[in-house]
Design an enzyme around this catalytic site. Sequence first.
Site, short mmCIF file in Angstrom:
data_model
loop_
_atom_site.label_atom_id
_atom_site.label_comp_id
_atom_site.label_asym_id
_atom_site.label_seq_id
_atom_site.Cartn_x
_atom_site.Cartn_y
_atom_site.Cartn_z
N HIS A 88 38.39 91.39 49.29
CA HIS A 88 38.00 90.51 50.39
C HIS A 88 36.52 90.18 50.35
O HIS A 88 35.70 91.02 49.97
CB HIS A 88 38.41 91.09 51.76
CG HIS A 88 37.78 92.39 52.15
ND1 HIS A 88 36.66 92.48 52.93
CD2 HIS A 88 38.11 93.68 51.87
CE1 HIS A 88 36.35 93.74 53.14
NE2 HIS A 88 37.21 94.51 52.50
N ASP A 90 35.10 88.76 53.14
CA ASP A 90 34.57 88.81 54.52
C ASP A 90 33.96 90.18 54.77
O ASP A 90 34.27 91.16 54.07
CB ASP A 90 35.65 88.49 55.56
CG ASP A 90 36.76 89.54 55.63
OD1 ASP A 90 37.19 90.04 54.57
OD2 ASP A 90 37.19 89.89 56.76
N ASP A 121 31.72 97.24 50.78
CA ASP A 121 32.98 96.84 51.45
C ASP A 121 32.94 95.35 51.75
O ASP A 121 32.52 94.95 52.82
CB ASP A 121 33.09 97.68 52.74
CG ASP A 121 34.39 97.45 53.48
OD1 ASP A 121 35.26 96.76 52.95
OD2 ASP A 121 34.51 97.96 54.61
N GLU A 155 40.21 90.23 55.83
CA GLU A 155 40.65 91.63 55.77
C GLU A 155 40.11 92.42 56.95
O GLU A 155 40.82 93.23 57.55
CB GLU A 155 40.20 92.27 54.46
CG GLU A 155 40.92 93.57 54.12
CD GLU A 155 40.28 94.82 54.73
OE1 GLU A 155 40.90 95.87 54.68
OE2 GLU A 155 39.15 94.74 55.25
N GLU A 156 38.85 92.18 57.28
CA GLU A 156 38.22 92.98 58.33
C GLU A 156 38.75 92.63 59.72
O GLU A 156 38.38 93.27 60.70
CB GLU A 156 36.69 92.79 58.29
CG GLU A 156 36.03 93.26 56.99
CD GLU A 156 36.06 94.77 56.78
OE1 GLU A 156 36.70 95.49 57.57
OE2 GLU A 156 35.45 95.23 55.81
N ASP A 182 38.66 98.59 46.93
CA ASP A 182 38.14 98.45 48.30
C ASP A 182 38.19 99.81 48.99
O ASP A 182 38.32 99.90 50.20
CB ASP A 182 39.00 97.41 49.05
CG ASP A 182 38.41 97.05 50.42
OD1 ASP A 182 37.18 97.19 50.59
OD2 ASP A 182 39.18 96.63 51.29
N HIS A 429 30.60 99.40 57.36
CA HIS A 429 30.74 99.06 58.79
C HIS A 429 29.55 99.53 59.63
O HIS A 429 29.64 99.54 60.86
CB HIS A 429 32.03 99.62 59.40
CG HIS A 429 33.28 99.08 58.79
ND1 HIS A 429 34.50 99.09 59.43
CD2 HIS A 429 33.51 98.49 57.60
CE1 HIS A 429 35.41 98.54 58.65
NE2 HIS A 429 34.84 98.18 57.52
N1 BES Z 1 37.48 98.97 52.65
C1 BES Z 1 38.06 99.23 53.90
C2 BES Z 1 39.24 100.16 53.87
C3 BES Z 1 38.92 101.57 53.51
C4 BES Z 1 37.79 102.19 53.97
C5 BES Z 1 39.78 102.27 52.77
C6 BES Z 1 37.53 103.51 53.64
C7 BES Z 1 39.53 103.58 52.44
C8 BES Z 1 38.38 104.21 52.88
C9 BES Z 1 38.51 97.93 54.53
O1 BES Z 1 37.69 96.85 54.28
C10 BES Z 1 38.51 98.13 56.03
O2 BES Z 1 37.51 98.42 56.59
N2 BES Z 1 39.66 97.97 56.64
C11 BES Z 1 39.78 98.00 58.04
C12 BES Z 1 41.11 97.38 58.35
C13 BES Z 1 41.32 97.01 59.77
C14 BES Z 1 40.28 96.08 60.29
C15 BES Z 1 42.69 96.44 59.95
C16 BES Z 1 39.69 99.43 58.57
O3 BES Z 1 40.16 100.36 57.91
O4 BES Z 1 39.14 99.61 59.64
ZN ZN Z 2 35.92 97.23 55.78
#
Ligand code: BES
Ligand code: ZN
Length: 460
Positions: A88, A90, A121, A155-156, A182, A429
């Site tokens: 992603h 974004d 990320d 994605e975010e 990711d 984040h």
């Molecule tokens: N890269 C992350 C997912 C992730 C983070 C996987 C740490 C494993 C370890 C992804 O971009 C993300 O932040 N996803 C969000 C999804 C949500 C907004 C539906 C998350 O996990 O909060």
């Molecule tokens: Zn993320």
Amino acid sequence: MVSETFGYIDSNRSRYLEELKVFLSYPSISTLSEHREDVLACAEYLKEHCKKVGLENSSVIPTGGHPVVYADWLHAGKDKPTVLIYGHYDVQPVDPLELWTSPPFQATVRGDNIYARGAADDKGQVFIHLKAIETYFELNKSLPVNIKLLIEGEEEIGSENLELFIKERLEMLKSDVCVISDTAMYSRDIPALGYALRGLCYMQIDVIGPNRDLHSGQFGGAVENPINALASIISKLKDEKGRISIDGFYDDVLPLSDKERDNFARLPFDEKKYAEELGVDATSGEEGYSTLERIWARPTLDCNGIHGGFTGEGAKTVLPSKASAKVSMRLVPNQDPDKIAKLFTDYVYKIAPKGVKVSVSGHHHSEPWISPVESKWNQAAARALKGAFGKEPVFIREGGSIPIVTVIEKLLYVPVVLLGFGLPDENAHSPDENLNLNNFFNGIKTVYLFYNELANIKIN
Ligand code: BES
Ligand code: ZN
């Protein structure tokens, strides 16, 4: 051969970094509508860069929300696997801005890391794939496998439009395996492959009391205060043992096997250092589980934001008319986000104090995911990691969520490999997000080797 490849990648370090800085300069914050044009500009940049590295059919494809960037190269032959690379472009919002050491969209190298929103990320990790593809073309004039690149802009915010996008393009996206970078490595010097993700159920509670803010001296004690009511609700979501109190919440949770608990326990983990690094006295969580078990394999509930009343400088004696909270639950395999949303809603209504109007609504959801560790695809990725990092990778679960993973598996019938190059302490984040440069360059080497490994895998 390998030394020539690695030498080429090493000699291009500064160019790769300058190019990555450009990608990181776009404020492609998907959740904020004022950044809509920036998200689009980032997609356009990515499309151009895909062309530049040698991919074909590079395009920005509109969706009901932010666009998808697609590109491919399909000339390796029918007997070679087709690899779908998902990522992603974004990013998350940058607040609180004042806590950033350097501006979030002016990527800055300090020490061994590059600092910018999206560095880990996921722009930095998407870039790893682009540079591996470029290197392959530069050194071999072609790729050993067929490649389809699918990089989304939502994605975010839960990938809400991507499912329909995929449903409408099953043929275009047909592939043999999906690779996603990711996620994070286990630690600075231990590469990892992820075999599970937690799911997510994100809810909002709004509490409305009197029809206007009131003087807390004139009315305090006579009317229910929405913030007090909200605090009372939140305090009843979990008990003192860290268990979630929502009726039926744990009904579908698959218990951890002894073997998996053993595997987790064998990983090097310094509880004291972990707490120290986070600036807390001690870790805390569900009783009876280790920290790794809590993060990777147990569901949890967190208040992500809370709003209401007077929060400015000084003091104001006010009884506010409303308050709200955002609450998310991380889910583990076999839990269903829709079912959990219903259980949450029913429970909050059940415990809501009298004298205020409480309403519960849902944001995005993501399904939990788990996959077999020993697949030929994972084993190929493990060999590539070993080749680039010089260390045997470990197989780990991941605490975060990637909403599209289960959708890709179900709609395209392909296994997913999580080949992550981030680190848990890279502030995803959060302010000062960064990506370790050694892992960035070793990531390019890994992906290069991975394509070679994949080319040897027979497909039916
Ligand atoms: N890269 C992350 C997912 C992730 C983070 C996987 C740490 C494993 C370890 C992804 O971009 C993300 O932040 N996803 C969000 C999804 C949500 C907004 C539906 C998350 O996990 O909060
Ligand atoms: Zn993320």
